[in-house]
Structures are given as C-alpha cells and as structure tokens.
Design an enzyme around this catalytic site. Structure first.
Site, PDB file in Angstrom:
ATOM      1  CD  GLU A  35     -17.312 -21.497  -4.036  1.00 35.77           C
ATOM      2  OE1 GLU A  35     -16.273 -21.238  -3.417  1.00 35.77           O
ATOM      3  OE2 GLU A  35     -17.792 -22.645  -4.086  1.00 35.77           O
ATOM      4  CE1 TYR A 118     -12.187 -22.207  -5.583  1.00 35.52           C
ATOM      5  CE2 TYR A 118     -13.421 -20.436  -4.527  1.00 35.52           C
ATOM      6  CZ  TYR A 118     -13.243 -21.781  -4.789  1.00 35.52           C
ATOM      7  OH  TYR A 118     -14.111 -22.695  -4.292  1.00 35.52           O
ATOM      8  CG  ASP A 136     -10.678 -24.670  -2.411  1.00 34.94           C
ATOM      9  OD1 ASP A 136      -9.887 -25.571  -2.776  1.00 34.94           O
ATOM     10  OD2 ASP A 136     -11.641 -24.902  -1.654  1.00 34.94           O
TER      11      ASP A 136
END
Ligand code: SF4
Length: 347
Positions: A35, A118, A136
């Site tokens: 991520e 996020y 996202d």
C-alpha cells in the site's frame, strides 16, 4: 440506505482479479508495504519492485534493524522517499511496542508514521479481513459515480457518505475480497477516462450510469495553487569531481538528500556576484568572477514549478559542510532537480 450489490461484485471479482505479487500471501506486512509503494507508484512499476523489496526486508524487524541508507537504496528510483523513511520509522515502533507484529487495530495503525486513514483501513480489511472503509482514488471514483455524489471526492460530505455505504454493504466474512474487488473495479472498469459500464456488476444501481452522466463524476477537487520559483544551482568543479551539499535531516522536503549548492529564490531574483557570494560562503568558498550559465531547465516538485539555472563558478577556499562527488558515478539519494541538471548539462 443504499447498499452495493456485494454478491454481484464478488462474483465479478472472482474471475476478473489480476494476479499481482502482493496478492500472493496476504500477510499484514506485505499488505502494508504494498500500500505504501502503490501510493505514488503505478501498479506496473510496483509489481516489479515489490518482490525485490520484500526479499530484502521480509519483516518489520528486518527493515527496523537496517541502516537508513539500505532502505533508501532498496527504494531507489521509486521516488517520494519520505514513504520509505516513514515505513522504517513505523517498523521500529512496531518492533518496540508490538513485538514486531503489525497491529490489527485501525486507530493504532493510524498513529504510526506514514499511515493515514486509507492505509490503516486497507491493512485492516486486506490483511485481517475485517470490515473497513477502504477508499483509494479508484474506490472514490466508483463511489462518486455509483452514488451520483455532487461533492468533490476529497470533501468531508463525500467521504462520510461513501464510508457509510461501504460499511453498510461489506459482507462480514468477505471484507478482504469486497474491498479489493472495488479497488479492482475502479482500476479495470470504472476508469477515469473510459468507464466500461456494460461489463460492470454495479451498473443496475449506478446513478451516473442510469442518468447517462458518467463523465460528470467525480467532481474534481479544487486545484492546489502551485508556486513558481527560480532555482539557482552552482557547479563548482575540483578536477573530475563537483561540490555537493546534503540537505538537513529535518528538512520538510527530501531530508538527507544530496544536491548541488544553491537555493530556491523568488521568481526574477538577481543571480549576480553578490548572490554567488551569499550561496558559497556557508560552504567555505569564494567565487572568482561572475560564473556562467550552463543550462536552464524546468522542473516540478510537489506544488512548486521551478525554473532551474545551472551556473558554473570558479570558486576557491576550504570546503566545509560539503563533499566532492564524482558525478559520473551512480548516485544514490540525489535530488531529482540536481540529477536532472547534471544529466542535461552532460556533467
Ligand atoms: S456502471 Fe459505469 S459508472 Fe457506474 S460504477 Fe460501473 S463502471 Fe462506474
């Protein structure tokens, strides 16, 4: 409240899912690293670099115990180095406070360096299979269209609406697949430029599609104003080597990176002998003469638009707080601005 059609979404995902390296073995650390890497790097580039990084730093403990230079070297070329610095700081906190295990609590995750809303939600959903609102850019676009939401995607009104619907729609035991399916749907079908609504499992309940107004959504976030500045960079040679300085460790931008001596100046600033004296004095040098402009290039970094000038200066004195570097040797941790000037100047 409206619910996303989770069954149709999951059925679509079961056959459309791409086989990306971070989807093999969903450990919390792999999810986290992926991520962070995907934040400002395309999936194509990340899929090439992720396996290499994971091989080098297979656990938070491995990254926590490494030299910062080793972490930066493993990240070389991916840009936005603050990401890997924060990742290493966070890995050290995980080792110190959580016995090396990635926490499964969203709030604790949000307290770690480099982890925002996020990323915390993504780790909770994708690694621990727990319901979380993973929003996202892809998911935000899907939700803005599906809801027909009139607010910009970075507004509080939109974030709250999307979050509520997502948490209301996620099947309890399928949080991982549900979140990943929406991300994938945004990447593959609900694309920014050309949405493929005919193939979309959400089409029957999608407001933008049913009102034939897909192009109207999402509403763009107000643009951040960019600042135009001049950058003056000095080329001082000593034989085959050139003078470089290191940015302070606490600099807001690119801390610890190396660059040619110089400064960012307001647009239209004079670059005369007095300016050269001012810039060279802190590193113990004195210019002999005016200097000559070798190159001028444009460069952008964050919200700054730079007009960079590379000026060669004959300077004498005893160097301090600076180093002599061979510019033809591979350079790690060099600012992109200085790297560009050296490249276009064929130095
Ligand atoms: S129907 Fe079209 S606009 Fe709506 S979510 Fe699917 S791809 Fe996006």
């Amino acid at each position: 409240m409206k619910r996303l059609p989770a069954d149709q979404l999951l059925a679509w995902f079961a056959h459309a899912r791409r086989d990306l390296p971070w989807r093999q073995q969903r450990t919390p650390w792999r999810v986290w690293v992926a991520e962070i890497m995907l934040q400002q790097t395309t999936a194509l580039v990340a899929s090439k670099r992720f396996p290499e990084f994971m091989q080098r730093f297979a656990t938070p403990r491995a990254l926590a115990g490494a030299e910062e230079s080793a972490a930066l070297a493993a990240w070389a070329g991916l840009g936005y180095y603050r990401r890997v610095r924060s990742l290493q700081q966070a890995a050290r906190v995980v080792v110190r406070d959580h016995a090396g295990s990635v926490p499964r609590n969203e709030q604790i995750l949000r307290g770690l360096p480099g982890i925002g809303d996020y990323t915390a939600a993504a780790i909770v959903a994708l690694a621990f299979n727990q319901p979380a609102a993973v929003i996202d850019a892809n998911v935000a676009r899907v939700m803005a269209r599906w809801l027909g939401h009139e607010s910009p995607v970075n507004s509080q009104a939109f974030r709250s609406a999307a979050r509520e619907v997502l948490l209301h729609s996620v099947p309890a035991a399928q949080a991982r697949n549900f979140s990943e399916a929406l991300i994938e749907l945004g990447a593959l079908l609900c694309r920014a430029a050309a949405a493929d609504c005919a193939a979309c499992p959400l089409a029957r309940s999608c407001v933008a599609h049913s009102t034939q107004s897909v192009e109207r959504f999402p509403h763009p976030a107000p643009r951040k104003l960019s600042t135009a500045v001049d950058s003056l960079r000095l080329l001082v040679r000593r034989g085959r080597r050139v003078v470089m300085v290191q940015r302070p460790a606490d600099a807001a931008l690119l801390p610890g990176f190396w660059e040619l001596p110089g400064a960012w100046l307001p647009r239209g600033s004079a670059t005369d002998a007095a300016m050269l004296r001012t810039l060279l004095a802190p590193i113990g040098l004195k210019a002999a003469g005016e200097g000559r402009v070798l190159r001028q290039v444009s460069h952008s970094i964050t919200t700054h638009r730079l007009r960079c000038r590379l000026v060669e200066v004959d300077a004498r004195g005893r160097l301090r707080s600076a180093a002599l570097v061979d510019p033809t040797a591979p350079q790690r941790n060099l600012t992109t601005e200085s790297a560009k000037l050296l490249r276009v100047g064929a130095i």
